[in-house]
Design an enzyme around this catalytic site. Structure first.
Site, PDB file in Angstrom:
ATOM      1  N   TYR A  32      15.009   6.790   2.390  1.00 13.74           N
ATOM      2  CA  TYR A  32      16.720   7.029   1.387  1.00 13.74           C
ATOM      3  C   TYR A  32      16.269   7.847   0.574  1.00 13.74           C
ATOM      4  O   TYR A  32      16.630   7.054  -0.878  1.00 13.74           O
ATOM      5  CB  TYR A  32      16.169   5.451   1.160  1.00 13.74           C
ATOM      6  CG  TYR A  32      18.446   4.998   1.515  1.00 13.74           C
ATOM      7  CD1 TYR A  32      19.249   4.854   2.504  1.00 13.74           C
ATOM      8  CD2 TYR A  32      19.207   4.603  -0.029  1.00 13.74           C
ATOM      9  CE1 TYR A  32      20.499   4.633   2.848  1.00 13.74           C
ATOM     10  CE2 TYR A  32      20.275   4.594  -0.170  1.00 13.74           C
ATOM     11  CZ  TYR A  32      20.842   4.615   1.453  1.00 13.74           C
ATOM     12  OH  TYR A  32      22.012   4.396   1.146  1.00 13.74           O
ATOM     13  N   GLU A  35      16.709  11.493  -6.339  1.00 13.99           N
ATOM     14  CA  GLU A  35      15.874  12.690  -6.841  1.00 13.99           C
ATOM     15  C   GLU A  35      14.953  11.985  -6.993  1.00 13.99           C
ATOM     16  O   GLU A  35      13.765  13.303  -6.959  1.00 13.99           O
ATOM     17  CB  GLU A  35      17.263  12.601  -8.388  1.00 13.99           C
ATOM     18  CG  GLU A  35      16.222  13.993  -8.615  1.00 13.99           C
ATOM     19  CD  GLU A  35      16.441  15.863  -8.286  1.00 13.99           C
ATOM     20  OE1 GLU A  35      16.967  15.588  -6.705  1.00 13.99           O
ATOM     21  OE2 GLU A  35      15.818  16.374  -8.614  1.00 13.99           O
ATOM     22  N   HIS A  37      11.668  11.326  -5.100  1.00 14.40           N
ATOM     23  CA  HIS A  37      11.564  11.788  -3.905  1.00 14.40           C
ATOM     24  C   HIS A  37      11.117  13.508  -3.829  1.00 14.40           C
ATOM     25  O   HIS A  37      10.687  13.942  -3.206  1.00 14.40           O
ATOM     26  CB  HIS A  37      12.283  11.171  -2.416  1.00 14.40           C
ATOM     27  CG  HIS A  37      12.162  10.016  -2.180  1.00 14.40           C
ATOM     28  ND1 HIS A  37      13.039   9.038  -2.304  1.00 14.40           N
ATOM     29  CD2 HIS A  37      10.661   8.770  -2.025  1.00 14.40           C
ATOM     30  CE1 HIS A  37      12.624   7.526  -1.796  1.00 14.40           C
ATOM     31  NE2 HIS A  37      11.680   7.658  -2.236  1.00 14.40           N
ATOM     32  N   GLN A  61       3.330  -3.756   4.512  1.00 23.85           N
ATOM     33  CA  GLN A  61       3.450  -4.166   2.994  1.00 23.85           C
ATOM     34  C   GLN A  61       5.047  -5.382   2.265  1.00 23.85           C
ATOM     35  O   GLN A  61       5.327  -5.362   0.838  1.00 23.85           O
ATOM     36  CB  GLN A  61       3.661  -2.994   1.751  1.00 23.85           C
ATOM     37  CG  GLN A  61       4.641  -2.381   1.478  1.00 23.85           C
ATOM     38  CD  GLN A  61       5.256  -1.159   1.942  1.00 23.85           C
ATOM     39  OE1 GLN A  61       4.201   0.002   2.130  1.00 23.85           O
ATOM     40  NE2 GLN A  61       4.972  -0.689   0.696  1.00 23.85           N
ATOM     41  N   GLN A 148       5.126   7.924 -10.877  1.00 21.56           N
ATOM     42  CA  GLN A 148       4.816   7.139 -11.790  1.00 21.56           C
ATOM     43  C   GLN A 148       5.464   5.471 -11.640  1.00 21.56           C
ATOM     44  O   GLN A 148       4.978   4.632 -12.276  1.00 21.56           O
ATOM     45  CB  GLN A 148       4.612   7.472 -13.041  1.00 21.56           C
ATOM     46  CG  GLN A 148       3.788   6.338 -13.897  1.00 21.56           C
ATOM     47  CD  GLN A 148       3.516   7.796 -15.381  1.00 21.56           C
ATOM     48  OE1 GLN A 148       3.619   8.586 -15.533  1.00 21.56           O
ATOM     49  NE2 GLN A 148       4.040   6.994 -16.450  1.00 21.56           N
ATOM     50  N   ASP A 150       5.988   3.816  -9.600  1.00 19.92           N
ATOM     51  CA  ASP A 150       4.910   3.205  -8.629  1.00 19.92           C
ATOM     52  C   ASP A 150       3.447   3.080  -9.610  1.00 19.92           C
ATOM     53  O   ASP A 150       2.859   3.358  -8.211  1.00 19.92           O
ATOM     54  CB  ASP A 150       5.083   2.918  -7.229  1.00 19.92           C
ATOM     55  CG  ASP A 150       6.373   2.989  -6.676  1.00 19.92           C
ATOM     56  OD1 ASP A 150       6.956   1.291  -7.001  1.00 19.92           O
ATOM     57  OD2 ASP A 150       7.095   3.863  -6.914  1.00 19.92           O
ATOM     58  N   GLN A 153       0.452   1.118  -8.189  1.00 15.82           N
ATOM     59  CA  GLN A 153       0.143   2.196  -6.480  1.00 15.82           C
ATOM     60  C   GLN A 153       0.289   2.989  -6.978  1.00 15.82           C
ATOM     61  O   GLN A 153      -1.221   3.095  -5.847  1.00 15.82           O
ATOM     62  CB  GLN A 153       1.263   2.013  -6.002  1.00 15.82           C
ATOM     63  CG  GLN A 153       1.540   2.614  -4.485  1.00 15.82           C
ATOM     64  CD  GLN A 153       2.823   3.339  -4.007  1.00 15.82           C
ATOM     65  OE1 GLN A 153       3.237   2.289  -2.424  1.00 15.82           O
ATOM     66  NE2 GLN A 153       3.423   3.997  -4.487  1.00 15.82           N
ATOM     67  N   SER A 185      15.555   4.635  -7.542  1.00 19.88           N
ATOM     68  CA  SER A 185      15.438   3.710  -6.764  1.00 19.88           C
ATOM     69  C   SER A 185      15.624   3.448  -5.699  1.00 19.88           C
ATOM     70  O   SER A 185      17.173   3.432  -5.467  1.00 19.88           O
ATOM     71  CB  SER A 185      14.762   2.118  -6.857  1.00 19.88           C
ATOM     72  OG  SER A 185      14.206   1.657  -6.367  1.00 19.88           O
ATOM     73  N   ARG A 187      16.541   1.022  -4.097  1.00 20.34           N
ATOM     74  CA  ARG A 187      17.268  -0.387  -4.425  1.00 20.34           C
ATOM     75  C   ARG A 187      18.117  -0.272  -5.107  1.00 20.34           C
ATOM     76  O   ARG A 187      18.989  -1.206  -4.922  1.00 20.34           O
ATOM     77  CB  ARG A 187      16.113  -1.348  -4.168  1.00 20.34           C
ATOM     78  CG  ARG A 187      14.625  -1.286  -3.700  1.00 20.34           C
ATOM     79  CD  ARG A 187      14.116  -3.155  -3.920  1.00 20.34           C
ATOM     80  NE  ARG A 187      13.232  -3.049  -3.009  1.00 20.34           N
ATOM     81  CZ  ARG A 187      12.159  -2.337  -2.600  1.00 20.34           C
ATOM     82  NH1 ARG A 187      10.962  -2.352  -3.524  1.00 20.34           N
ATOM     83  NH2 ARG A 187      11.114  -3.466  -1.587  1.00 20.34           N
TER      84      ARG A 187
HETATM   85  P1  AMP Z   1       9.263   4.859  -1.844  1.00 20.67           P
HETATM   86  O1  AMP Z   1       9.838   5.742  -0.505  1.00 20.67           O
HETATM   87  O2  AMP Z   1      10.094   3.500  -2.925  1.00 20.67           O
HETATM   88  O3  AMP Z   1       8.085   4.265  -1.016  1.00 20.67           O
HETATM   89  O4  AMP Z   1       8.838   5.741  -3.019  1.00 20.67           O
HETATM   90  C1  AMP Z   1       7.960   6.977  -1.982  1.00 20.67           C
HETATM   91  C2  AMP Z   1       6.634   7.773  -3.399  1.00 20.67           C
HETATM   92  O5  AMP Z   1       8.391   8.276  -4.787  1.00 20.67           O
HETATM   93  C3  AMP Z   1       6.316   6.328  -4.000  1.00 20.67           C
HETATM   94  O6  AMP Z   1       5.522   7.794  -4.635  1.00 20.67           O
HETATM   95  C4  AMP Z   1       6.809   6.122  -5.611  1.00 20.67           C
HETATM   96  O7  AMP Z   1       6.367   6.121  -6.229  1.00 20.67           O
HETATM   97  C5  AMP Z   1       8.323   7.950  -5.461  1.00 20.67           C
HETATM   98  N1  AMP Z   1       9.355   7.676  -6.157  1.00 20.67           N
HETATM   99  C6  AMP Z   1      10.083   6.212  -6.200  1.00 20.67           C
HETATM  100  N2  AMP Z   1      11.222   6.480  -7.425  1.00 20.67           N
HETATM  101  C7  AMP Z   1      10.604   7.257  -7.789  1.00 20.67           C
HETATM  102  C8  AMP Z   1      11.129   8.072  -9.246  1.00 20.67           C
HETATM  103  N3  AMP Z   1      12.172   7.119  -9.411  1.00 20.67           N
HETATM  104  N4  AMP Z   1      10.726   8.987 -10.050  1.00 20.67           N
HETATM  105  C9  AMP Z   1       9.581   9.365  -9.287  1.00 20.67           C
HETATM  106  N5  AMP Z   1       8.803   8.981  -7.941  1.00 20.67           N
HETATM  107  C10 AMP Z   1       9.095   7.972  -7.499  1.00 20.67           C
END
Ligand code: AMP
Length: 293
Positions: A32, A35, A37, A61, A148, A150, A153, A185, A187
């Site tokens: 999903y 920007e 990602h 998780q 960053q 997360d 994480q 995000s 979400r």
């Molecule tokens: P997720 O799909 O939410 O698990 O995120 C995948 C990767 O993208 C993880 O390393 C997140 O930390 C990173 N990520 C998610 N949102 C952002 C954001 N707003 N800025 C930078 N990296 C992000």
């Protein structure tokens, strides 16, 4: 762009890229795309020859009461965006492919997983560390890219890679935000217009904290009170946690004598958002990516 669903296929692709002498960059995601990602993918492309992105909403998780079932998914759109970001291969396995019957192994990182999201989401980082280990074993990247956004994480993965002597480098990329400051995000689409507006209190509270530190306030309890007050004053916001912890060990601190992490998880209706910033006394800068953990 290659699209693989099985471990066997992606391993073949990795083998071929390696035989051509290409370096491999890896971006693990739950899909999903936004920007945030895409910035990770571009950074991977900049630093590596062959970029692999995984899309897998990892059930391990998510807690039983959490949003695994309703987590947003749109594989077609993601593949389109990954293609446009010059990604070379996408790995989007099924749950059965990753967790075959009888799966019974887990990776646990201790010490930095008990606080923040580890506290409010028991088992979360065990699920993250386990799936990321599996993905690293499958993809065997030279560099893997994390956001960053997360922060905990990213620290957990860095610690795991160091402790288990995993032969790769972790690159942490700064948080990408909407124009008004909300951290991107997957979400965010769940926020209704009123909640979306209310969510701006997170950025506002972090800016206030930054201003307090710039003005010489180093007492953690005072900074936390101000941050919590800004969020609590927003009727649609419900604090899960707001904490200031040391970097990179995530231990409680009373005063700022070095860079610290201001991290928060706040609910807006059914949606739980997380955000963070680094507070540095004396205008020192702190580059998350350079952290030796
Ligand atoms: P997720 O799909 O939410 O698990 O995120 C995948 C990767 O993208 C993880 O390393 C997140 O930390 C990173 N990520 C998610 N949102 C952002 C954001 N707003 N800025 C930078 N990296 C992000």
């Amino acid at each position: 762009m290659l699209i693989h669903q099985t471990v066997e296929e992606i391993r073949q692709t990795v083998k071929k890229a390696r035989s051509q002498g290409l370096t491999i960059g890896f971006v693990p995601t739950m899909g999903y795309f936004h920007e945030g990602h895409l910035v990770l993918m571009r950074e991977a492309k900049r630093l590596c020859d062959f970029v692999i992105v995984s899309i897998f909403v990892n059930p391990m998780q998510f807690g039983p009461q959490e949003d695994f079932a309703r987590y947003p998914r749109d594989l077609e759109r993601d593949l389109d965006l990954a293609g446009k970001a010059q990604v070379d291969a996408v790995f989007s396995p099924t749950t059965e492919e990753m967790y075959p019957a009888g799966f019974s192994t887990a990776v646990e990182v201790e010490g930095i997983t008990e606080s923040l999201c580890g506290h409010s989401r028991p088992g979360h980082f065990k699920g993250v560390a386990t799936v990321v280990t599996m993905l690293f074993n499958i993809v065997s990247p030279d560099k893997a890219f994390f956001g960053q956004k997360d922060a905990q994480q990213a620290l957990v993965i860095k610690r795991m890679v160091r402790d288990l002597q995993m032969p790769l480098e972790i690159v942490v990329v700064p948080t990408v935000r909407e124009d008004d400051g909300l951290a991107m995000s997957s979400r965010n689409i769940f926020l209704n217009p009123a909640e979306r507006k209310a969510s701006l209190c997170l950025k506002k509270s972090m800016e206030t904290a930054g201003q307090m530190v710039a003005g010489g306030e180093f007492e953690v309890s005072k900074i936390l009170s101000a941050v919590r007050e800004i969020i609590t004053n927003e009727p649609l916001a419900l604090i899960d946690y707001v904490e200031i912890l040391s970097l990179p060990d995530l231990k409680p601190v009373a005063n700022l004598s070095g860079p610290v992490l201001l991290a928060m998880a706040v609910r807006f209706g059914k949606t739980r958002l997380i955000d963070n910033t680094v507070l540095c006394p004396g205008g020192v800068s702190y580059v998350f990516n350079d952290v030796k953990i």
